[in-house]
Design an enzyme around this catalytic site. Structure first.
Site, PDB file in Angstrom:
ATOM      1  N   LYS A  76       0.824  -1.204   0.000  1.00  0.00           N
ATOM      2  CA  LYS A  76       0.000   0.000   0.000  1.00  0.00           C
ATOM      3  C   LYS A  76       0.860   1.258   0.000  1.00  0.00           C
ATOM      4  O   LYS A  76       1.961   1.262  -0.541  1.00  0.00           O
ATOM      5  CB  LYS A  76      -0.949  -0.052   1.196  1.00  0.00           C
ATOM      6  CG  LYS A  76      -1.976  -1.192   1.094  1.00  0.00           C
ATOM      7  CD  LYS A  76      -3.136  -0.961   2.039  1.00  0.00           C
ATOM      8  CE  LYS A  76      -4.242  -1.980   1.808  1.00  0.00           C
ATOM      9  NZ  LYS A  76      -5.461  -1.617   2.555  1.00  0.00           N
ATOM     10  N   ILE A  77       0.353   2.317   0.621  1.00  0.00           N
ATOM     11  CA  ILE A  77       1.019   3.607   0.546  1.00  0.00           C
ATOM     12  C   ILE A  77       2.108   3.731   1.612  1.00  0.00           C
ATOM     13  O   ILE A  77       1.979   3.214   2.722  1.00  0.00           O
ATOM     14  CB  ILE A  77       0.001   4.763   0.694  1.00  0.00           C
ATOM     15  CG1 ILE A  77       0.643   6.106   0.348  1.00  0.00           C
ATOM     16  CG2 ILE A  77      -0.624   4.772   2.091  1.00  0.00           C
ATOM     17  CD1 ILE A  77      -0.357   7.234   0.191  1.00  0.00           C
ATOM     18  N   THR A  78       3.195   4.412   1.251  1.00  0.00           N
ATOM     19  CA  THR A  78       4.253   4.707   2.200  1.00  0.00           C
ATOM     20  C   THR A  78       4.918   6.023   1.819  1.00  0.00           C
ATOM     21  O   THR A  78       4.523   6.680   0.840  1.00  0.00           O
ATOM     22  CB  THR A  78       5.290   3.559   2.259  1.00  0.00           C
ATOM     23  OG1 THR A  78       6.129   3.749   3.395  1.00  0.00           O
ATOM     24  CG2 THR A  78       6.121   3.501   0.984  1.00  0.00           C
ATOM     25  N   TRP A  79       5.906   6.406   2.594  1.00  0.00           N
ATOM     26  CA  TRP A  79       6.660   7.644   2.356  1.00  0.00           C
ATOM     27  C   TRP A  79       8.132   7.311   2.242  1.00  0.00           C
ATOM     28  O   TRP A  79       8.638   6.409   2.922  1.00  0.00           O
ATOM     29  CB  TRP A  79       6.449   8.616   3.515  1.00  0.00           C
ATOM     30  CG  TRP A  79       7.331   9.839   3.461  1.00  0.00           C
ATOM     31  CD1 TRP A  79       7.109  10.998   2.755  1.00  0.00           C
ATOM     32  CD2 TRP A  79       8.580  10.035   4.140  1.00  0.00           C
ATOM     33  NE1 TRP A  79       8.148  11.880   2.936  1.00  0.00           N
ATOM     34  CE2 TRP A  79       9.071  11.317   3.789  1.00  0.00           C
ATOM     35  CE3 TRP A  79       9.335   9.230   4.989  1.00  0.00           C
ATOM     36  CZ2 TRP A  79      10.262  11.819   4.274  1.00  0.00           C
ATOM     37  CZ3 TRP A  79      10.549   9.733   5.478  1.00  0.00           C
ATOM     38  CH2 TRP A  79      10.996  11.018   5.124  1.00  0.00           C
ATOM     39  N   GLY A 186       8.387  -3.728  -0.054  1.00  0.00           N
ATOM     40  CA  GLY A 186       7.384  -3.896  -1.100  1.00  0.00           C
ATOM     41  C   GLY A 186       8.097  -4.221  -2.401  1.00  0.00           C
ATOM     42  O   GLY A 186       9.013  -3.497  -2.799  1.00  0.00           O
ATOM     43  N   CYS A 215       1.126   2.049   5.043  1.00  0.00           N
ATOM     44  CA  CYS A 215       0.935   0.633   4.708  1.00  0.00           C
ATOM     45  C   CYS A 215      -0.478   0.156   5.009  1.00  0.00           C
ATOM     46  O   CYS A 215      -0.725  -1.053   5.093  1.00  0.00           O
ATOM     47  CB  CYS A 215       1.957  -0.236   5.436  1.00  0.00           C
ATOM     48  SG  CYS A 215       3.664   0.237   5.093  1.00  0.00           S
TER      49      CYS A 215
END
Length: 284
Positions: A76-79, A186, A215
């Site tokens: 998913k999303i992360t930085w 990931g 995440c």
């Protein structure tokens, strides 16, 4: 397994824009698939950027409209940003590809790295990456006068930590003595060759994670080596340790194809020329 080559793309003032690094990954991936180069791990820092894997939901993205780069990895999303060591191991794996085994090897190298700095980390079942475990729930401090037995993150599917102040911010998970992720993983496998990889939080500003649901996990947070140790830690200090443990784990790995029962040739329904990927863990 063949020798692993390391390439330093840029750190600090020479941090590499995400799109440029992604383009370089694809170039190296093509060369590795063609057998023109050995297994190669790109190491670098990025300027601040949010990236979203294929399973990212709209409710996990920044509320303020901050741009997000959608990528082709799992998770998913992360930085990514300053103070975070990013590694992209681009490696040939035997077919049928065992994606989970590759993730476990990356986790092992990072667990060993953290241990060398005096930080005990582990895996969490169902959540990829490297974690610092929190205290048992009954021993954690209460915030806002509420018992953690009534933690809304555990009972309200619509609870949004981004709107609920520092008590629930991912960057404050250490103060709450909760589980917190120190390194995210990931990956993607195409034509039997890996792409993407890991991000180890060395000394970043973890408040960047407070704008998203990192995440997709609402009941845990993020950590860094510097915060866990209570001292400054630099990328330069960590880089050779990460390289050594990656080399130890990846070069000495007994690579074996994923076991497939009752199948011959291509898996049923698989697009020719593409490797299947198992359902990703619910993290980036």
């Amino acid at each position: 397994m063949s020798e692993l080559r390391f390439v330093h793309l840029g750190f600090g003032d020479d941090a590499v824009e995400y799109q440029a690094a992604w383009d370089e990954q694809r170039r190296v991936h093509t060369a590795r698939f063609a057998g023109e180069i050995p297994d190669t791990c790109l190491l670098l820092e990025h300027p601040p950027v949010y990236t979203a894997g294929r399973r990212t939901e709209d409710s996990e993205r920044p509320l303020d409209g901050t741009p997000v780069i959608d990528v082709d990895r799992g998770g998913k999303i992360t930085w990514h940003g300053p103070g975070q060591l990013v590694g992209y191991p681009i490696m040939q794996l035997p077919r049928p590809v065992d994606v989970v085994a590759h993730v476990r090897r990356l986790e092992e190298a990072l667990i060993r790295t953290c241990a060398e700095f005096g930080v005990e980390t582990t895996r969490v079942e169902g959540r990829s990456g490297v974690w610092v475990l929190g205290d048992p729930v009954e021993q954690r401090p209460a915030f806002g006068g509420l018992s953690l037995d009534f933690d809304p993150r555990l009972h309200d599917d619509e609870f949004d930590p981004r709107l609920s102040g520092p008590e629930y911010a991912p960057s404050n998970a250490g103060q709450r003595r909760e589980d917190r992720k120190l390194a995210a993983i990931g990956i993607r496998v195409a034509k039997g060759v890996t792409m993407h990889g890991f991000a180890l939080n060395v000394n970043p500003d973890n408040t960047w994670f407070d704008r998203i649901v990192p995440c997709g996990i609402r009941d845990a947070g993020v950590a860094s080596l510097a915060n866990e140790l209570g001292r400054d830690v630099s990328i330069a200090e960590v880089l050779p340790v990460v390289e050594r443990h990656l080399r130890e784990v990846l070069e000495n790995a007994d690579l074996r194809p994923r076991e497939v029962e009752g199948e011959t040739g291509l898996d049923a329904g698989r697009e020719p020329g593409r490797e299947p990927e198992p359902a990703p863990a619910p993290t980036a």
